[in-house]
Design an enzyme around this catalytic site. Structure first.
Site, mmCIF file in Angstrom:
data_model
loop_
_atom_site.group_PDB
_atom_site.id
_atom_site.type_symbol
_atom_site.label_atom_id
_atom_site.label_comp_id
_atom_site.label_asym_id
_atom_site.label_seq_id
_atom_site.Cartn_x
_atom_site.Cartn_y
_atom_site.Cartn_z
ATOM 1 N N ASN A 41 0.835 -1.199 0.000
ATOM 2 C CA ASN A 41 0.000 0.000 0.000
ATOM 3 C C ASN A 41 0.870 1.250 0.000
ATOM 4 O O ASN A 41 1.960 1.274 0.571
ATOM 5 C CB ASN A 41 -0.961 -0.005 1.199
ATOM 6 C CG ASN A 41 -0.408 0.748 2.390
ATOM 7 O OD1 ASN A 41 -0.492 1.984 2.450
ATOM 8 N ND2 ASN A 41 0.185 0.026 3.334
ATOM 9 N N PHE A 99 -1.755 8.150 4.245
ATOM 10 C CA PHE A 99 -2.544 8.758 5.329
ATOM 11 C C PHE A 99 -3.799 9.468 4.798
ATOM 12 O O PHE A 99 -4.111 10.600 5.177
ATOM 13 C CB PHE A 99 -1.709 9.773 6.129
ATOM 14 C CG PHE A 99 -0.608 9.200 6.964
ATOM 15 C CD1 PHE A 99 -0.509 7.846 7.224
ATOM 16 C CD2 PHE A 99 0.350 10.046 7.523
ATOM 17 C CE1 PHE A 99 0.521 7.329 8.005
ATOM 18 C CE2 PHE A 99 1.375 9.545 8.313
ATOM 19 C CZ PHE A 99 1.467 8.188 8.551
ATOM 20 N N SER A 133 5.587 5.287 8.757
ATOM 21 C CA SER A 133 4.997 4.968 7.455
ATOM 22 C C SER A 133 5.982 5.335 6.353
ATOM 23 O O SER A 133 6.598 6.405 6.383
ATOM 24 C CB SER A 133 3.696 5.747 7.247
ATOM 25 O OG SER A 133 3.261 5.621 5.900
ATOM 26 N N ASN A 191 5.097 6.051 3.364
ATOM 27 C CA ASN A 191 4.337 6.699 2.299
ATOM 28 C C ASN A 191 4.155 8.206 2.457
ATOM 29 O O ASN A 191 3.442 8.827 1.689
ATOM 30 C CB ASN A 191 2.959 6.029 2.176
ATOM 31 C CG ASN A 191 3.084 4.551 1.863
ATOM 32 O OD1 ASN A 191 3.889 4.160 1.032
ATOM 33 N ND2 ASN A 191 2.307 3.731 2.552
ATOM 34 N N THR A 192 4.783 8.782 3.479
ATOM 35 C CA THR A 192 4.799 10.239 3.658
ATOM 36 C C THR A 192 6.257 10.686 3.600
ATOM 37 O O THR A 192 7.057 10.269 4.447
ATOM 38 C CB THR A 192 4.172 10.653 5.000
ATOM 39 O OG1 THR A 192 2.791 10.265 5.011
ATOM 40 C CG2 THR A 192 4.260 12.161 5.205
ATOM 41 N N LYS A 217 5.091 4.044 17.125
ATOM 42 C CA LYS A 217 5.110 2.945 16.145
ATOM 43 C C LYS A 217 6.355 3.055 15.285
ATOM 44 O O LYS A 217 6.618 4.105 14.690
ATOM 45 C CB LYS A 217 3.853 2.986 15.275
ATOM 46 C CG LYS A 217 3.723 1.775 14.341
ATOM 47 C CD LYS A 217 2.338 1.721 13.717
ATOM 48 C CE LYS A 217 2.144 0.442 12.913
ATOM 49 N NZ LYS A 217 0.758 0.296 12.407
ATOM 50 N N ASN A 262 5.533 -1.270 11.616
ATOM 51 C CA ASN A 262 4.816 -0.774 10.446
ATOM 52 C C ASN A 262 5.154 -1.661 9.248
ATOM 53 O O ASN A 262 5.760 -2.722 9.396
ATOM 54 C CB ASN A 262 5.229 0.693 10.188
ATOM 55 C CG ASN A 262 4.089 1.522 9.637
ATOM 56 O OD1 ASN A 262 3.388 1.099 8.715
ATOM 57 N ND2 ASN A 262 3.883 2.712 10.185
ATOM 58 N N GLY A 309 2.227 -9.768 9.783
ATOM 59 C CA GLY A 309 2.242 -11.150 9.338
ATOM 60 C C GLY A 309 1.469 -12.122 10.197
ATOM 61 O O GLY A 309 1.618 -13.338 10.060
#
Length: 344
Positions: free
Chosen positions: A114, A118, A181, A183-184, A215, A244, A298
């Site tokens: 993914n 956010f 994350s 993705n940022t 996290k 994450n 997982g």
């Protein structure tokens, strides 16, 4: 039945569309009056209760952040048997996330890539729903995961996190700072100790009585993880969420062309299991026994959850398995976990 439905229908849908359809059904559970009946069928065995963070969890197994981004399905997820729901990631400013497509299944690996970014309607928008969920008599424990708004420069991240914290901390049973994350842009750089320490100290002060956790990414080196553990303990945080998604693509059996076509993003699901467990061992070796450690990555079966608990996890979360196992996933895990607990 779900596996047949997934194979014949859901796997052919765009993953984000399939998620949206499932999410609508879960959100409607409390509204159509069958939630209490479902809850009778899915209620975890009392032997699974866990006391952590000053709270009582009906089961150690909960939903990881990313599934309910806007605090819309907390009651429904609780009725499906999850002991806690971690909402978010929410940001101080509403944002659409990255362009679609941004969610990809790696079915042979039972994994997900993914790069959602956010996507959420903002902390202020989520707050009223969190307040209503908090007032419900029968509800799961509610965690809220906060992240940096994309339009905010990394240099100004602290103020942005504090803004989110002030809007949602008092409405959460626990709060998680997401600095991991992929993705940022620039977000993972906040895991550097010199950058992370002032952020955690400030948020720990702002969160008041609400337990604060951080996290972390699975791609950190072990010594970096140990360094963050030391910081968490010294700062007085309540715990760590590990981990994450990963940037690694090692060991995948999915056709390389399919993986390449999916492109950038964080990988979750079964391929993350081994590293997630390794990180749990690293953390438990250096933190106090009473520090809350939530293991993510997982997990698919009750045996997987039992393995994490035996390795020192206080609580365990899942996300990708929901996509492959369906709405009775939490029930199946809780039933298996109860059998294993009794046998042990």
């Amino acid at each position: 039945m779900y596996r047949t439905l997934f194979s014949l229908f859901l796997s052919r849908l765009d993953p984000e569309v399939a998620h949206h359809l499932a999410f609508i059904a879960i959100r409607l559970l409390p509204r159509i009056g069958i939630g209490p009946l479902v809850r009778r069928f899915t209620r975890p065995d009392p032997s699974l209760r866990v006391n952590a963070l000053g709270l009582t969890f009906d089961s150690p197994f909960g939903v990881a952040a990313g599934f309910d981004k806007n605090a819309e399905a907390i009651a429904g997820l609780g009725q499906l048997g999850f002991g806690h729901v971690e909402v978010g990631t929410v940001t101080a400013r509403p944002q659409p996330g990255n362009p679609r497509p941004r969610l990809f299944r790696l079915i042979p690996d039972r994994g997900i890539i993914n790069r959602m970014g956010f996507n959420n309607r903002g902390a202020e928008d989520a707050a009223p729903r969190l307040a209503r969920a908090h007032r419900r008599r029968a509800r799961p424990v509610i965690g809220v995961n906060i992240g940096k708004s994309r339009v905010v420069d990394v240099a100004d991240a602290d103020d942005d996190y504090v803004a989110s914290c002030r809007m949602v901390a008092r409405l959460a049973d626990y709060l998680v700072v997401n600095v991991s994350s992929p993705n940022t842009p620039g977000l993972r750089g906040l895991q550097d100790r010199d950058r992370l320490q002032p952020l955690l100290e400030r948020l720990n002060s702002e969160s008041g009585e609400t337990p604060l956790l951080v996290k972390i990414a699975p791609d950190l080196a072990d010594d970096e993880i140990e360094n963050i553990c030391d910081l968490v303990v010294r700062t007085g945080l309540a715990g760590i969420v590990a981990t994450n998604t990963t940037l690694s693509r090692e060991g995948l059996t999915t056709d390389a062309g399919v993986v390449e076509a999916a492109g950038a993003g964080g990988l979750s699901g079964a391929p993350l299991a081994a590293r997630s467990l390794e990180v749990l061992h690293v953390i438990r070796a250096v933190v106090p026994e009473d520090l809350c450690v939530i293991s993510v990555g997982g997990v698919e079966t009750g045996a997987d959850v039992a393995e994490r608990l035996e390795a020192g996890a206080t609580l365990v979360q899942g996300y990708s398995g929901f996509i492959y196992e369906g709405p009775l996933w939490a029930r199946a895990i809780n039933r298996e976990l109860a059998r294993l607990t009794i046998a042990h």
